[in-house]
Design a protein around this motif. Structure first.
Motif, PDB file in Angstrom:
ATOM      1  N   GLY A 101      -4.802  -0.884   9.986  1.00  0.00           N
ATOM      2  CA  GLY A 101      -3.988  -0.091   9.076  1.00  0.00           C
ATOM      3  C   GLY A 101      -4.692   1.133   8.503  1.00  0.00           C
ATOM      4  N   TRP A 102      -5.962   1.339   8.843  1.00  0.00           N
ATOM      5  CA  TRP A 102      -6.706   2.504   8.377  1.00  0.00           C
ATOM      6  C   TRP A 102      -6.769   3.535   9.496  1.00  0.00           C
ATOM      7  CZ3 TRP A 102      -8.092   3.425   3.466  1.00  0.00           C
ATOM      8  CH2 TRP A 102      -8.078   2.337   2.581  1.00  0.00           C
ATOM      9  N   THR A 145      -8.144   8.700  -0.133  1.00  0.00           N
ATOM     10  CA  THR A 145      -8.677   8.435   1.196  1.00  0.00           C
ATOM     11  C   THR A 145     -10.110   7.931   1.027  1.00  0.00           C
ATOM     12  OG1 THR A 145      -9.432  10.734   1.361  1.00  0.00           O
ATOM     13  CG2 THR A 145      -7.260  10.216   2.260  1.00  0.00           C
ATOM     14  N   ARG A 146     -10.654   7.350   2.077  1.00  0.00           N
ATOM     15  CA  ARG A 146     -12.021   6.824   2.027  1.00  0.00           C
ATOM     16  C   ARG A 146     -12.891   7.558   3.057  1.00  0.00           C
ATOM     17  NH1 ARG A 146     -12.190   1.765  -0.334  1.00  0.00           N
ATOM     18  NH2 ARG A 146     -14.435   2.191  -0.460  1.00  0.00           N
ATOM     19  N   SER A 174      -7.690   6.643   6.078  1.00  0.00           N
ATOM     20  CA  SER A 174      -6.560   6.672   5.158  1.00  0.00           C
ATOM     21  C   SER A 174      -5.446   5.775   5.692  1.00  0.00           C
ATOM     22  CB  SER A 174      -6.019   8.101   5.017  1.00  0.00           C
ATOM     23  OG  SER A 174      -4.909   8.136   4.152  1.00  0.00           O
ATOM     24  N   PRO A 175      -4.681   5.165   4.798  1.00  0.00           N
ATOM     25  CA  PRO A 175      -3.490   4.440   5.242  1.00  0.00           C
ATOM     26  C   PRO A 175      -2.463   5.377   5.878  1.00  0.00           C
ATOM     27  CG  PRO A 175      -4.091   3.784   3.015  1.00  0.00           C
ATOM     28  CD  PRO A 175      -4.913   4.994   3.356  1.00  0.00           C
ATOM     29  N   SER A 176      -2.576   6.671   5.563  1.00  0.00           N
ATOM     30  CA  SER A 176      -1.651   7.658   6.125  1.00  0.00           C
ATOM     31  C   SER A 176      -2.242   9.049   5.970  1.00  0.00           C
ATOM     32  CB  SER A 176      -0.304   7.608   5.397  1.00  0.00           C
ATOM     33  OG  SER A 176       0.543   8.665   5.825  1.00  0.00           O
ATOM     34  N   TRP A 177      -2.023   9.892   6.999  1.00  0.00           N
ATOM     35  CA  TRP A 177      -2.400  11.296   6.893  1.00  0.00           C
ATOM     36  C   TRP A 177      -1.161  12.194   6.841  1.00  0.00           C
ATOM     37  CZ3 TRP A 177      -6.958  12.466   5.271  1.00  0.00           C
ATOM     38  CH2 TRP A 177      -8.055  11.639   5.571  1.00  0.00           C
ATOM     39  N   GLY A 254       0.938   8.799  -1.758  1.00  0.00           N
ATOM     40  CA  GLY A 254       0.510   8.791  -3.151  1.00  0.00           C
ATOM     41  C   GLY A 254      -0.994   8.731  -3.322  1.00  0.00           C
ATOM     42  N   LEU A 255      -1.739   9.328  -2.382  1.00  0.00           N
ATOM     43  CA  LEU A 255      -3.199   9.293  -2.399  1.00  0.00           C
ATOM     44  C   LEU A 255      -3.777  10.668  -2.724  1.00  0.00           C
ATOM     45  CD1 LEU A 255      -3.655   7.510   1.047  1.00  0.00           C
ATOM     46  CD2 LEU A 255      -3.685   6.393  -1.185  1.00  0.00           C
TER      47      LEU A 255
END
Length: 484
Positions: A101-102, A145-146, A174-177, A254-255
């Motif tokens: 999921g990342w 994001t990480r 990130s869970p999403s870009w 929402g990141l």
């Protein structure tokens, strides 16, 4: 898990190819590992020992492609400083696919068809800044994001009016870009089919609890409004400034994404501007919630062909009140106050504090750390010792004491609450600059030390006690360039 055992999935290729480009990363030469994050490794179950291998450096550098991975860059549009730009995209970022999921993405991996006049590279200084700050934000509980790792090189990079630098690559997660600008790009195509497909994709990745529900598209938007309102409250409460809140830098998950000329506030200034390109102050500290709402309005109109836009705009009107509610909740905690007793008096107390901090020229986050360490509600000497101009805060402390007494606050409970909320260490730009200067000489020890501090800001780091003190005045609230 070994590097070759990671299960990489690429789920973006169901879209029409006009929305992405399959691309081969362009490796840096003489690449080497600077740092990796154990916490980020844990997110994808990667063995730490793997990060110390040449294979891992080759992976971040794009020379080693994992099984199941097909590198690609995304197209998107965006409003930049309020003006619509129809064609943007990942100009120096390449996606490798997702693991657990990342979504893995390298920044600085070379040219794509979206690079425009850029060179597809990221310089060492900006890479260090993003690597450390994304982990620092997470440690403060701020959605972000990480960063898994950063590699350096001897690859020269030229920036206009700036000295020759070396290139680096950050492996981001990130869970999403997907960005608000991604929806703008799809909407501009007047292609309802693909716009719905993008919505389904975002819901599947970031809002899976909404799948198969009636009005799922509208519900996604409502939840994003709520998430963004809270995110902005966290930025504001901790004095964070993003610097470039263009719609292409705003996440639909929402990141906090795309760290460029960001800063944590040094001396408190309500209208502080951290990006010297932002001459009009569009993205100043105090303007951030308003700009976030503006960006969400742009998204609402991008969805007008697939949603009831009137319902979206109506819900958007809840944004500022939700943002203020979350902000006051967090500021109450920073002051050790009981949120259940909060009301206009607490809001007025916070407003008067901000006014006093600005006039006092006080270091914002250091104020809260010193407040956490007071010995009683009658002795604020340790706080006043860090304040250049004492009188405004001396007067505010009388209001604070009065509020605490009226609300019958237990001093030890207050201290306990503040210690959970107020970090001893907040990563400031002058600290990062120190690590960057050392890194230019090939010494990456401070990069790794700052990573440790960033990931554990509430802990003691005796060797770096000075970083818990106010920012030296000559480094306070300096502006940065977008190439930062």
């Amino acid at each position: 898990m070994k590097l070759d055992e990671l299960k990489v999935e690429c789920d973006y290729f169901d879209f029409d190819e006009k929305f992405y480009q399959k691309v081969e990363p362009q490796a840096l030469y003489d690449a080497y590992l600077i740092s990796y994050s154990k916490q980020a490794c844990d997110l994808i179950s990667l063995d730490y020992s793997e990060c110390k291998t040449q294979e891992f450096v080759d992976f971040v550098n794009g020379k080693k492609i994992l099984k199941g991975s097909i590198p690609y860059s995304q197209a998107y549009a965006g409003h930049q400083f309020g003006y619509y730009v129809p064609q943007l995209g990942d100009g120096r970022a390449i996606n490798f696919g997702s693991v657990d999921g990342w979504h893995l993405q390298t920044k600085g991996a070379g040219l794509t068809k979206y690079s425009r006049q850029g060179d597809g590279r990221a310089v060492l200084r900006s890479s260090i800044r993003e690597y450390i700050m994304s982990e620092a934000m997470h440690a403060l509980g701020i959605p972000t994001t990480r960063a898994l790792a950063i590699i350096g090189s001897n690859h020269p990079v030229h920036r206009s009016y700036e000295e020759e630098e070396t290139a680096a690559i950050v492996l981001r997660m990130s869970p999403s870009w997907i960005r608000i600008g991604t929806f703008e790009y799809f909407a501009k195509q007047k292609d309802t089919k693909h716009l719905k497909q993008l919505l389904d994709y975002v819901i599947d990745n970031s809002y899976s609890h909404l799948k198969n529900l009636d009005y799922s598209y509208e519900r996604f938007y409502f939840e994003l409004v709520d998430k963004t309102a809270k995110l902005m409250s966290q930025w504001m409460a901790y004095g964070f400034m993003h610097g470039v809140m263009n719609t292409d830098n705003m996440s639909v998950a929402g990141l906090t994404i795309d760290y460029g000329p960001y800063a944590f506030m040094d001396n408190f200034e309500m209208m502080c501007i951290c990006n010297h390109t932002d001459v009009e102050g569009r993205y100043s500290y105090n303007n951030q919630p308003h700009i976030a709402k503006w960006n969400l309005e742009v998204l609402a109109y991008a969805l007008k062909d697939v949603c009831d836009v009137n319902k979206l705009i109506e819900y958007l009107q809840t944004f500022m009140s939700a943002n203020q509610k979350h902000y006051l909740e967090l500021m109450n905690k920073r002051l050790g106050l009981d949120d259940n007793l909060s009301g206009d008096s607490n809001l007025n107390l916070v407003v008067s504090l901000l006014e006093a901090l600005e006039v006092s020229k006080c270091d914002y986050n250091c104020f809260f750390w010193e407040l956490t360490n007071i010995n009683s509600l009658e002795d604020f000497s340790n706080v006043l010792d860090i304040v250049p101009i004492r009188q405004p805060l001396e007067e505010w402390f009388e209001k604070y004491k009065d509020t605490c007494k009226k609300q019958n606050q237990d001093f030890e409970s207050m201290k306990k609450l503040m210690k959970k909320t107020n970090p001893k260490y907040v990563i400031k730009n002058y600290m990062l600059q120190e690590s960057i200067e050392k890194a230019k000489e090939g010494d990456f020890t401070l990069v790794n030390d700052l990573l440790e501090i960033a990931q554990s800001p509430f802990d003691e780091h005796k060797e770096f006690e000075r970083y818990s003190k106010p920012t030296p005045q000559e480094h306070a609230n300096l502006q940065l360039s977008c190439s930062s």
